[in-house]
Structures are given as structure tokens and as C-alpha cells.
Write an enzyme that holds these catalytic residues in place. Sequence first.
Site, PDB file in Angstrom:
ATOM      1  N   GLY A  86       0.782  -1.237   0.000  1.00 21.19           N
ATOM      2  CA  GLY A  86       0.000   0.000   0.000  1.00 21.19           C
ATOM      3  C   GLY A  86       0.812   1.284   0.000  1.00 21.19           C
ATOM      4  O   GLY A  86       0.293   2.337   0.358  1.00 21.19           O
TER       5      GLY A  86
ATOM      6  N   ASN B  99       1.729   2.916  -2.638  1.00 24.63           N
ATOM      7  CA  ASN B  99       1.074   3.799  -3.617  1.00 24.63           C
ATOM      8  C   ASN B  99      -0.226   4.359  -3.055  1.00 24.63           C
ATOM      9  O   ASN B  99      -0.579   5.515  -3.306  1.00 24.63           O
ATOM     10  CB  ASN B  99       0.824   3.061  -4.937  1.00 24.63           C
ATOM     11  CG  ASN B  99       2.078   3.001  -5.780  1.00 24.63           C
ATOM     12  OD1 ASN B  99       2.475   3.976  -6.391  1.00 24.63           O
ATOM     13  ND2 ASN B  99       2.745   1.840  -5.777  1.00 24.63           N
TER      14      ASN B  99
ATOM     15  N   MET C 187      -3.192  -7.700  -7.378  1.00 18.43           N
ATOM     16  CA  MET C 187      -2.569  -8.765  -8.153  1.00 18.43           C
ATOM     17  C   MET C 187      -3.591  -9.761  -8.705  1.00 18.43           C
ATOM     18  O   MET C 187      -3.452 -10.979  -8.535  1.00 18.43           O
ATOM     19  CB  MET C 187      -1.499  -9.455  -7.311  1.00 18.43           C
ATOM     20  CG  MET C 187      -0.337  -8.533  -6.979  1.00 18.43           C
ATOM     21  SD  MET C 187       0.318  -7.687  -8.443  1.00 18.43           S
ATOM     22  CE  MET C 187       1.898  -7.114  -7.851  1.00 18.43           C
ATOM     23  N   ARG C 188      -4.631  -9.222  -9.339  1.00 22.73           N
ATOM     24  CA  ARG C 188      -5.644 -10.060  -9.986  1.00 22.73           C
ATOM     25  C   ARG C 188      -6.045  -9.456 -11.315  1.00 22.73           C
ATOM     26  O   ARG C 188      -6.147  -8.241 -11.426  1.00 22.73           O
ATOM     27  CB  ARG C 188      -6.916 -10.120  -9.134  1.00 22.73           C
ATOM     28  CG  ARG C 188      -6.814 -11.085  -8.044  1.00 22.73           C
ATOM     29  CD  ARG C 188      -8.085 -11.307  -7.304  1.00 22.73           C
ATOM     30  NE  ARG C 188      -7.750 -12.114  -6.170  1.00 22.73           N
ATOM     31  CZ  ARG C 188      -7.506 -13.410  -6.233  1.00 22.73           C
ATOM     32  NH1 ARG C 188      -7.649 -14.055  -7.370  1.00 22.73           N
ATOM     33  NH2 ARG C 188      -7.146 -14.076  -5.159  1.00 22.73           N
TER      34      ARG C 188
ATOM     35  N   HIS D   8       2.501  -0.026 -13.068  1.00 18.19           N
ATOM     36  CA  HIS D   8       3.329  -1.224 -13.225  1.00 18.19           C
ATOM     37  C   HIS D   8       4.803  -0.811 -13.195  1.00 18.19           C
ATOM     38  O   HIS D   8       5.188   0.171 -13.839  1.00 18.19           O
ATOM     39  CB  HIS D   8       2.990  -1.927 -14.543  1.00 18.19           C
ATOM     40  CG  HIS D   8       3.747  -3.204 -14.702  1.00 18.19           C
ATOM     41  ND1 HIS D   8       3.410  -4.350 -14.005  1.00 18.19           N
ATOM     42  CD2 HIS D   8       4.833  -3.498 -15.434  1.00 18.19           C
ATOM     43  CE1 HIS D   8       4.273  -5.306 -14.313  1.00 18.19           C
ATOM     44  NE2 HIS D   8       5.153  -4.809 -15.183  1.00 18.19           N
TER      45      HIS D   8
ATOM     46  N   ASN E  45      -3.851   1.387 -14.013  1.00 15.82           N
ATOM     47  CA  ASN E  45      -2.955   0.478 -13.302  1.00 15.82           C
ATOM     48  C   ASN E  45      -1.563   1.096 -13.290  1.00 15.82           C
ATOM     49  O   ASN E  45      -1.194   1.821 -14.216  1.00 15.82           O
ATOM     50  CB  ASN E  45      -2.905  -0.877 -14.024  1.00 15.82           C
ATOM     51  CG  ASN E  45      -2.010  -1.878 -13.305  1.00 15.82           C
ATOM     52  OD1 ASN E  45      -2.000  -1.949 -12.068  1.00 15.82           O
ATOM     53  ND2 ASN E  45      -1.243  -2.650 -14.059  1.00 15.82           N
TER      54      ASN E  45
END
Length: 201
Positions: A11, A13, A89-90, A108, A106
Site C-alpha cells: 500500500g 502507492n 494482483m488479480r 506497473h 494500473n
Amino acid sequence: MKLAIFASGQGSNFSAIVKAIKDGKIKVGLVVLVCDKPEARVISRAKKAKTAVILVKREDFSGRAEFEAAIIQRLKSYKIGLICLAGFMRMLSPGFVRKYHNRIMNIHPSLLPAFKGSHAIKDALDAAVPFTGVTVHFVDEEMDHGPVILQQKVRITSKDTLASLEKRIHSVEHKLYPRAIRFFCEGKIKVRGRKVEISNP
Ligand code: GAR
């Protein structure tokens, strides 16, 4: 504009976005955290920030459709304008992505399309490339894929360890994600096909 963050992990971010809101850098209401891991540290960060938490464990549902239907049902009352995945992570189903078309971002830890997946920082280090980086993108039906909003390079040095590189990548993430959210909230982002245009960044 109301924001939901989906996260499964540390967490950092999440906290960077909370701070950017507090500092007045982004005008958005962070109304809820969606988390699929009861032990995730992001939950205590959300409690500290007085953000509501929806905890949905995948194993409590017979399939992904039921799991996502429960999320959608519980999100309904919040009238969410933007979803930010921050270490969630899904994979989301095509139906979920369509429902929030170009309203799911998202982050990355690589320069996509390089090093997709959940070990992007280690993969870049192992590949001995001179640069890696951070990407913020809209989510589509594929993993770590979709129109790129912002990217920033991070140099890899010969002295880097996984920990040192992770630290630099995270500090870039903590600035880049709030920036992308700000552009979105200010209506500066237009998506044309697979291309993102940002006006007066
Ligand atoms: C971040 O580095 C984010 O880029 C990565 O998970 C980390 C979450 O950190 N996401 C992915 O790898 C998505 N494929 P955090 O929980 O401290 O925000």
C-alpha cells in the site's frame, strides 16, 4: 470525482495518493479501498486514512464472475468515477473492464510492454538492461496492457540490488500515479483507440 483504489499488498502507492489528496495536489475523493487479502498492510493504511474498506476474498466465491459481481454490488453506492489498481494482483474480467471503460488505471514497475507480470523489477535486473521504469496505463482485457498514460525511465546501475532498485522505482511511482490521476480528474486525458493524448500537462 470519486476514487476507489484496489490493492492487495503493502500500500505504499495508496499512501502516496492519500498524501497527494491531503496536499491539495489532486481534487478527488478517495472513498474506498477494495482489497482481496485480509493480511495486506494496505488495510491498516486505509484505516489510518479513514477510508472505507471492502474486503473480498476470492476463495469465498465459486468463480471470478461471482467475486466481481460482489465488488460491483458493494461499489454501487459509492458512484465511483475512477478505479486505480495499486498492486492489485488479480486480472479483471473483460466484463468488469467494459463496465468501467477507460476509467480503470494500473501502475506497473517497468516500461511496458517490457517485463509484464508480478516480478517486473527483478526481471529487469536479471536481464541486465540499462533502463527500466514505471508505467501508468488504462486497463484492458490483457495483463499489464492497455493505453499508456505516463511512463518514466529509471536507470539501472551496476551497483543496484533488488532492494535499491525497488526503492527508486517506488519513489518514481509515488509521483507518477498522483500525476496521472490529476490529469484524469482535470479532464486532460483523451483516449483515441490505443493512444492517450494529454492536453496542457
Ligand atoms: C507497485 O510496485 C506496483 O507497480 C506493482 O505492485 C507494487 C505495489 O506496491 N504492480 C504490479 O506489479 C502490477 N503488475 P505498493 O503495495 O507498495 O503500492
